[in-house]
Design an enzyme around this catalytic site. Structure first.
Site, PDB file in Angstrom:
ATOM      1  N   CYS A  51      38.098  45.253  47.492  1.00 49.90           N
ATOM      2  CA  CYS A  51      37.734  46.022  48.693  1.00 49.90           C
ATOM      3  C   CYS A  51      37.047  47.345  48.382  1.00 49.90           C
ATOM      4  O   CYS A  51      36.642  48.055  49.293  1.00 49.90           O
ATOM      5  CB  CYS A  51      38.965  46.258  49.556  1.00 49.90           C
ATOM      6  SG  CYS A  51      40.130  47.461  48.868  1.00 49.90           S
ATOM      7  N   CYS A 100      43.985  46.430  50.431  1.00 51.55           N
ATOM      8  CA  CYS A 100      43.778  44.992  50.664  1.00 51.55           C
ATOM      9  C   CYS A 100      44.848  44.101  50.045  1.00 51.55           C
ATOM     10  O   CYS A 100      44.812  42.895  50.224  1.00 51.55           O
ATOM     11  CB  CYS A 100      42.398  44.561  50.180  1.00 51.55           C
ATOM     12  SG  CYS A 100      42.262  44.381  48.386  1.00 51.55           S
ATOM     13  N   CYS A 120      49.736  49.912  34.183  1.00 49.60           N
ATOM     14  CA  CYS A 120      49.104  48.927  33.310  1.00 49.60           C
ATOM     15  C   CYS A 120      48.309  47.983  34.215  1.00 49.60           C
ATOM     16  O   CYS A 120      48.887  47.196  34.963  1.00 49.60           O
ATOM     17  CB  CYS A 120      50.204  48.190  32.554  1.00 49.60           C
ATOM     18  SG  CYS A 120      49.626  46.982  31.387  1.00 49.60           S
TER      19      CYS A 120
END
Length: 139
Positions: A51, A100, A120
């Protein structure tokens, strides 16, 4: 906390690679040390591949030695969403895009002294936008 699956595709309607789809849509993990953005040292921002919401700034990226891009904090508290993940007989905190819901990776409490956190993140879930020339590189 839930373990719902993400269901979003890139906002520019480009096709995702098999790895990008696996990571962002199926909560997968790319192989360690294989990500396109792992060694990126340019100045800019890392955005959600799906997005294009901003997630991390380059000044929060550091080399943790874990094999995936690591950051000590997101751009804002709303940038990422946190979910309990008990898959693979482990207890971890999954991180997803706050806009999103695409899977990004996990956060661990073993980061640098500044925040104590290590975000991470799979390169395949990110787009990097360079501050100098505006070039976009998808992970």
């Amino acid at each position: 906390m839930t373990n719902d699956s993400a269901s979003h595709t890139p906002s520019d309607n480009t096709e995702m690679t098999e790895m990008q789809r696996y990571v962002t849509q199926q909560r997968g993990t790319e192989p360690a040390f294989s990500g396109k953005l792992l060694h990126n040292k340019r100045t800019g921002a890392y955005h959600c591949l799906c997005c294009q919401a901003p997630l991390f700034y380059s000044d929060s990226k550091y080399d943790s030695g874990c094999g995936w891009p690591s950051f000590d904090q997101p751009v804002s508290s709303e940038a990422v969403r946190y979910l309990e993940d008990e898959s693979h007989n482990m207890r971890r905190i999954e991180i997803r895009c706050g806009q999103c819901d695409a899977h990004l990776g996990h956060v661990f409490p073993d980061g640098p002294k500044t925040t104590g956190e290590r975000y991470c993140v799979n390169s395949a879930s990110l787009s990097f936008i360079d501050d100098v020339d505006g070039e976009r590189v998808d992970g």
